[in-house]
Design a protein around this motif. Structure first.
Motif, PDB file in Angstrom:
ATOM      1  N   ASN A 144       0.801  -1.265  -0.104  1.00 50.89           N
ATOM      2  CA  ASN A 144      -0.207   0.076   0.092  1.00 50.89           C
ATOM      3  C   ASN A 144       0.993   1.478   0.208  1.00 50.89           C
ATOM      4  N   ASP A 145       2.059   1.295   0.827  1.00 53.81           N
ATOM      5  CA  ASP A 145       3.001   2.279   0.626  1.00 53.81           C
ATOM      6  C   ASP A 145       3.539   2.509  -0.951  1.00 53.81           C
ATOM      7  N   PHE A 146       3.493   1.689  -1.758  1.00 53.38           N
ATOM      8  CA  PHE A 146       3.599   2.018  -3.082  1.00 53.38           C
ATOM      9  C   PHE A 146       2.623   2.589  -3.758  1.00 53.38           C
ATOM     10  N   ILE A 147       1.389   1.910  -3.597  1.00 52.34           N
ATOM     11  CA  ILE A 147       0.004   2.242  -4.160  1.00 52.34           C
ATOM     12  C   ILE A 147       0.016   3.657  -3.765  1.00 52.34           C
ATOM     13  N   GLU A 148      -0.157   4.049  -2.431  1.00 49.17           N
ATOM     14  CA  GLU A 148      -0.192   5.558  -2.041  1.00 49.17           C
ATOM     15  C   GLU A 148       1.083   6.640  -2.412  1.00 49.17           C
ATOM     16  N   GLY A 149       2.146   6.057  -3.062  1.00 47.84           N
ATOM     17  CA  GLY A 149       3.273   6.747  -3.458  1.00 47.84           C
ATOM     18  C   GLY A 149       4.023   7.246  -2.499  1.00 47.84           C
ATOM     19  N   LYS A 150       4.015   6.555  -1.226  1.00 50.14           N
ATOM     20  CA  LYS A 150       4.909   6.882  -0.348  1.00 50.14           C
ATOM     21  C   LYS A 150       6.448   6.434  -0.718  1.00 50.14           C
ATOM     22  N   VAL A 151       6.544   5.191  -1.265  1.00 52.59           N
ATOM     23  CA  VAL A 151       7.780   4.819  -1.749  1.00 52.59           C
ATOM     24  C   VAL A 151       7.829   4.710  -3.397  1.00 52.59           C
ATOM     25  N   ASP A 152       9.086   5.098  -3.926  1.00 52.63           N
ATOM     26  CA  ASP A 152       9.245   5.082  -5.348  1.00 52.63           C
ATOM     27  C   ASP A 152       9.278   3.881  -5.929  1.00 52.63           C
ATOM     28  N   ALA A 153       9.995   2.953  -5.253  1.00 51.94           N
ATOM     29  CA  ALA A 153      10.211   1.534  -5.852  1.00 51.94           C
ATOM     30  C   ALA A 153       9.989   0.429  -4.724  1.00 51.94           C
ATOM     31  N   ILE A 154       9.619  -0.796  -5.401  1.00 46.70           N
ATOM     32  CA  ILE A 154       9.282  -1.774  -4.361  1.00 46.70           C
ATOM     33  C   ILE A 154       9.933  -3.193  -4.984  1.00 46.70           C
ATOM     34  N   THR A 155      10.464  -4.049  -4.121  1.00 51.93           N
ATOM     35  CA  THR A 155      10.868  -5.462  -4.837  1.00 51.93           C
ATOM     36  C   THR A 155       9.512  -6.197  -4.883  1.00 51.93           C
ATOM     37  N   ALA A 156       9.487  -7.024  -5.885  1.00 55.95           N
ATOM     38  CA  ALA A 156       8.088  -7.731  -6.074  1.00 55.95           C
ATOM     39  C   ALA A 156       8.558  -9.152  -6.657  1.00 55.95           C
ATOM     40  N   PHE A 157       7.563  -9.942  -6.512  1.00 55.44           N
ATOM     41  CA  PHE A 157       7.572 -11.266  -7.182  1.00 55.44           C
ATOM     42  C   PHE A 157       6.559 -11.156  -8.492  1.00 55.44           C
ATOM     43  N   ARG A 158       6.960 -11.536  -9.689  1.00 52.11           N
ATOM     44  CA  ARG A 158       5.988 -11.627 -10.609  1.00 52.11           C
ATOM     45  C   ARG A 158       4.827 -12.541 -10.490  1.00 52.11           C
ATOM     46  N   SER A 159       4.968 -13.543  -9.490  1.00 46.79           N
ATOM     47  CA  SER A 159       3.994 -14.289  -9.421  1.00 46.79           C
ATOM     48  C   SER A 159       3.169 -14.101  -8.151  1.00 46.79           C
ATOM     49  N   ASN A 160       3.319 -12.817  -7.517  1.00 46.73           N
ATOM     50  CA  ASN A 160       2.589 -12.312  -6.353  1.00 46.73           C
ATOM     51  C   ASN A 160       2.223 -11.112  -6.384  1.00 46.73           C
ATOM     52  N   GLN A 161       2.922 -10.000  -6.199  1.00 50.48           N
ATOM     53  CA  GLN A 161       2.663  -8.604  -5.840  1.00 50.48           C
ATOM     54  C   GLN A 161       2.049  -7.809  -7.436  1.00 50.48           C
ATOM     55  N   LEU A 162       2.358  -8.366  -8.539  1.00 50.85           N
ATOM     56  CA  LEU A 162       2.028  -7.763  -9.733  1.00 50.85           C
ATOM     57  C   LEU A 162       0.571  -8.124  -9.945  1.00 50.85           C
ATOM     58  N   ILE A 196      -3.331  -0.345 -10.727  1.00 52.21           N
ATOM     59  CA  ILE A 196      -2.280   0.715 -10.464  1.00 52.21           C
ATOM     60  C   ILE A 196      -1.230   0.597 -11.520  1.00 52.21           C
ATOM     61  N   SER A 197      -1.104   1.851 -11.930  1.00 56.87           N
ATOM     62  CA  SER A 197      -0.077   1.884 -13.147  1.00 56.87           C
ATOM     63  C   SER A 197       1.287   1.810 -12.359  1.00 56.87           C
ATOM     64  N   TYR A 198       2.310   1.069 -13.082  1.00 60.81           N
ATOM     65  CA  TYR A 198       3.562   0.795 -12.599  1.00 60.81           C
ATOM     66  C   TYR A 198       4.478   0.584 -13.739  1.00 60.81           C
ATOM     67  N   ASN A 199       5.946   0.420 -13.564  1.00 58.78           N
ATOM     68  CA  ASN A 199       7.021  -0.051 -14.573  1.00 58.78           C
ATOM     69  C   ASN A 199       7.594  -1.132 -13.791  1.00 58.78           C
ATOM     70  N   ILE A 200       8.106  -1.743 -14.739  1.00 55.11           N
ATOM     71  CA  ILE A 200       9.192  -3.140 -13.972  1.00 55.11           C
ATOM     72  C   ILE A 200      10.776  -2.608 -14.528  1.00 55.11           C
ATOM     73  N   ILE A 201      11.604  -2.854 -13.630  1.00 49.98           N
ATOM     74  CA  ILE A 201      12.677  -3.011 -13.842  1.00 49.98           C
ATOM     75  C   ILE A 201      13.439  -4.248 -13.414  1.00 49.98           C
ATOM     76  N   ASP A 202      13.752  -5.112 -14.616  1.00 52.28           N
ATOM     77  CA  ASP A 202      13.973  -6.244 -14.294  1.00 52.28           C
ATOM     78  C   ASP A 202      15.576  -6.736 -14.171  1.00 52.28           C
ATOM     79  N   PRO A 203      16.376  -7.275 -13.211  1.00 50.56           N
ATOM     80  CA  PRO A 203      17.722  -7.412 -13.443  1.00 50.56           C
ATOM     81  C   PRO A 203      18.312  -8.177 -14.442  1.00 50.56           C
ATOM     82  N   ILE A 204      17.111  -8.906 -15.076  1.00 50.77           N
ATOM     83  CA  ILE A 204      17.889  -9.871 -16.115  1.00 50.77           C
ATOM     84  C   ILE A 204      17.908  -9.267 -17.438  1.00 50.77           C
ATOM     85  N   ASP A 205      17.264  -7.851 -17.311  1.00 52.61           N
ATOM     86  CA  ASP A 205      17.212  -7.095 -18.611  1.00 52.61           C
ATOM     87  C   ASP A 205      18.806  -6.478 -18.578  1.00 52.61           C
ATOM     88  N   TYR A 206      19.836  -6.303 -17.629  1.00 49.63           N
ATOM     89  CA  TYR A 206      20.928  -5.720 -17.342  1.00 49.63           C
ATOM     90  C   TYR A 206      22.033  -6.759 -17.139  1.00 49.63           C
TER      91      TYR A 206
END
Length: 755
Positions: free
Chosen positions: A160-178, A186-196
């Motif tokens: 909810n802290d992410f949803i309410e804009g209290k934090v800019d980024a949050i770790t998440a599992f594709r299988s869960n929080q998404l 909720i609009s969001y962007n994904i930064i995946d370590p695999i891409d780097y």
């Protein structure tokens, strides 16, 4: 009668309960389908079947899993990295199994944040381990994001802290929080370590080394029962979901858990890997990434330990006969002589042994449970004299010759390396050494000296006490060249003489490096010869890698092929038809992305893995079918990144990839293997034909003019091999990787073909 029967049943159950071996496992999150295999093994009685009573421990933010495992507060732990760290050191854990071959861990950011660089100065929320030791932590290190220039919160995790804009980024599992974010719109962007370039797995089961050593059978039973549980859970997802809701009180909808089950099934990748398969290759690459990021002390000798059926034999219970055990008990200490100045094979500093040999000695010492003491000598010749006079029981890093056989027995070779000659950079490469009539240096007491004197009488051979002295004489032009094996010469030249010396000639003999054993103690010889015979090639290569990092010059991107995983957004029962059509179209695009490397557009690592399996099946079915492989590494890529920056490095990788696309057939499969490495699969191609193809692409890269301004030309090193019916894919890849390593060792911009 009924009362008596009841008492009998109760007593029987009590007796049975006492026979169960109690163990515990600390999960790294709350109960959910991510732990379905463990839950199925418990609920379906698989743990009980092997006499185990398993306690599950849910995670909270105050839990320190690694500490609890190492201090026997819990038997097993779960990590989202197959390397567990303890204050910049590798924790003494044993990796037992890996259940998610692709990590679902990503960083979810507010819509305006699309690149890691934009995270500087922002607030980031996640678990302690996720922010310190995961692929996300490596990503942060790579882009210079730290707790000085950004805000990290690991004491609280609230979506909810992410949803309410209290934090800019949050770790998440594709299988869960998404799923939760999508459900709430909720609009969001994904930064995946695999891409780097940071490819890791997840849901790694581990225990302490002490537990694995002292309770091997129990550990083995736990792994087997858990693997059985995972097989059951993946085949009966809905039943396990119902158990999670009814018995484990998971406060998620059935639809959300079934969505998670679907993603977890894909991450397990049963079509490519056996359940629980541990990838030692990914472990090694992750270690390199951690070293580069500064998370691990570079001076630390690193060897991750993987538990398998050979664990007991390789680590603790090396087989010894009764007479051998009695011999060692009476012997108490084995004295060891070495060459004190023979980097990177062995060298002495501050009265301690370092180098490849030191790892071998430590392993052997642990296997036979007998102390091996270093005998200090000033140089190699003094070590030989000490061995001759029985001051040392064994001497490492030695090749057999007639004189040495008078006082030593020799094990099978640990390494076989070509003999080379180092010369000054401005000296021409030698075509015929018999024409040389100058002074050439060689180590005093070198096994090849008699042979070389006899074969090349025109050369004046100068014996020196150490390799460094010999190379300095070459540098000062006091002698024409210096002789030693390829590993020692190339490592030392690149470490200390890169601007002045080079390899100028290769002789037709090899340095077959063994362990010499005093020949008046045959039982000691039996023991060490068996130790060497039991040492597998993979472990030897790992030991070599520990001491040849300077030669390798590992680039920033050392992980396996970059991969984008497909996100499937669950269709709700009452979704609009327009939304359903749009979603189907999106899924098709994502399916393509899941097999494609984001940066280069080539096949990613997992897609290449699939194609390798298909080609191996063709080779197995048809003895007339040939398929060859080329493994390619961009030379000195770390230097390019350090000099020009990562964006310029990415552009060079793109241009190299386009060059590959334009120079290979449509039937060939071209993929990014990891970081700056590429894999080419050549159907209907023999190894000999593949060597010609490799040479063509090597020349094409060497001659290409890149858009980035670079002082030195971009070049590649290549390893070439062929899929064979009598070798597994893993064995073939190991041989090709070894060939590539040799090509780099020979100076890069070269091709090496497997034998």
């Amino acid at each position: 009668m009924k009362f008596t029967l009841l008492i009998f049943i109760l007593l029987t159950n009590l007796i049975y309960a006492k026979t169960l071996d109690k163990v515990s496992i600390q999960f790294n999150w709350k109960y959910q389908f991510e732990f379905a295999g463990f839950i199925a093994a418990k609920e379906k009685g698989f743990y009980n079947d092997v006499n185990l009573e398993v306690e599950f421990k849910e995670y909270d933010l105050q839990t320190d899993i690694m500490y609890d495992v190492l201090n026997q507060k819990t038997t097993y732990g779960i990590s989202n990295s197959n390397v567990v760290l303890d204050k910049s050191k590798i924790a003494p854990i044993v990796l037992l199994a890996t259940y998610l071959q692709k990590s679902p861990l990503v960083l979810v950011t507010q819509p305006s944040i699309k690149h890691p660089n934009q995270l500087i100065g922002k607030t980031i929320m996640g678990g302690k381990d996720e922010l310190k030791y995961s692929s996300i932590a490596l990503l942060f290190s790579h882009f210079g994001i730290n707790n000085i220039n950004s805000g990290f919160n690991s004491n609280k995790y609230d979506l909810n802290d992410f949803i309410e804009g209290k934090v800019d980024a949050i770790t998440a599992f594709r299988s869960n929080q998404l799923y939760e974010l999508d459900k709430k719109g909720i609009s969001y962007n994904i930064i995946d370590p695999i891409d780097y370039g940071f490819v890791v797995n997840a849901l790694n089961l581990y225990t302490s080394k002490k537990e694995a050593l002292e309770n091997k059978n129990r550990t083995l039973k736990f792994i087997e029962a858990t693997n059985k549980g995972w097989e059951y859970a993946l085949n009966n997802s809905e039943e396990i979901v119902d158990i999670l809701i009814s018995k484990y009180k998971v406060e998620k909808s059935k639809e959300a858990l079934l969505y998670e089950a679907k993603i977890i099934k894909e991450l397990v990748m049963r079509d490519l890997y056996p359940i629980g398969k541990v990838s030692s290759d990914l472990g090694k690459r992750l270690l390199k990434q951690l070293i580069y990021s500064g998370a691990i002390d570079q001076n630390q000798k690193i060897e991750p330990i993987f538990f398998d059926n050979d664990f007991e034999r390789n680590i603790n219970d090396f087989f010894l006969t009764k007479s051998q055990r009695n011999y060692l008990e009476n012997k108490k200490i084995i004295n060891l002589c070495v060459d004190p100045d023979w980097y990177p094979i062995e060298y002495v500093k501050d009265k301690k042994l370092y180098g490849f040999t030191s790892d071998i000695v430590k392993l052997f010492q642990e296997q036979i449970q007998t102390k091996i003491d270093l005998v200090l000598t000033k140089d190699w010749n003094e070590s030989l004299e000490a061995a001759k006079n029985r001051q040392c029981d064994i001497i490492s890093g030695i090749s057999a010759d007639f004189e040495r056989e008078k006082f030593l027995n020799f094990t099978q070779p640990l390494l076989s390396l070509p003999i080379l000659m180092a010369t000054q950079n401005d000296k021409p490469f030698i075509q015929d050494i018999s024409l040389i009539k100058e002074k050439v240096g060689i180590l005093k007491g070198h096994f090849a000296l008699s042979y070389l004197k006899e074969k090349f009488p025109n050369i004046e051979w100068i014996e020196v006490s150490s390799m460094n002295i010999g190379l300095k004489l070459v540098e000062r032009n006091e002698i024409y060249g210096f002789i030693d094996n390829s590993l020692v010469l190339s490592s030392t030249i690149q470490k200390e003489f890169a601007n002045s010396l080079k390899i100028g000639y290769r002789f037709d003999i090899e340095d077959r490096i063994s362990i010499g054993i005093r020949n008046d103690e045959p039982i000691l010889y039996e023991i060490f010869n068996n130790l060497v015979n039991d040492l597998d090639e993979e472990k030897k290569q790992l030991f070599l890698n520990n001491w040849t990092k300077i030669v390798e010059q590992v680039g920033i991107f050392t992980s396996k092929e970059i991969v984008i995983f497909s996100i499937v957004i669950t269709l709700f029962l009452f979704s609009l038809m327009f939304y359903q059509i749009k979603l189907k179209k999106l899924n098709k695009e994502l399916e393509k992305l899941s097999s494609t490397d984001k940066l280069t557009g080539l096949n990613n690592r997992f897609e290449i893995d699939k194609k390798l399996i298909l080609e191996k099946e063709k080779v197995n079915r048809n003895n007339k079918y040939s398929c060859s492989l080329i493994l390619i590494d961009v030379d000195h890529f770390k230097k390019i990144n350090d000099t020009l920056g990562h964006l310029a490095g990415d552009e060079i990788l793109k241009e190299v990839s386009n060059l590959f696309i334009n120079n290979f057939r449509k039937t060939d499969a071209i993929g990014r293997w990891g970081g700056e490495e590429f894999m080419i699969i050549l159907p209907f191609t023999t190894k000999k034909q593949a060597e010609i193809v490799a040479e063509n692409i090597r020349v094409a890269v060497e001659n290409k003019i890149f858009s980035q301004k670079i002082n030195d030309p971009v070049t590649i090193s290549l390893g070439v091999g062929e899929l064979l019916r009598n070798k597994t894919i893993e064995q073939t890849l190991y041989s090709i990787d070894k060939a590539l390593y040799i090509a780099k060792e020979k100076g890069r911009n070269k091709i090496e073909v497997t034998s």
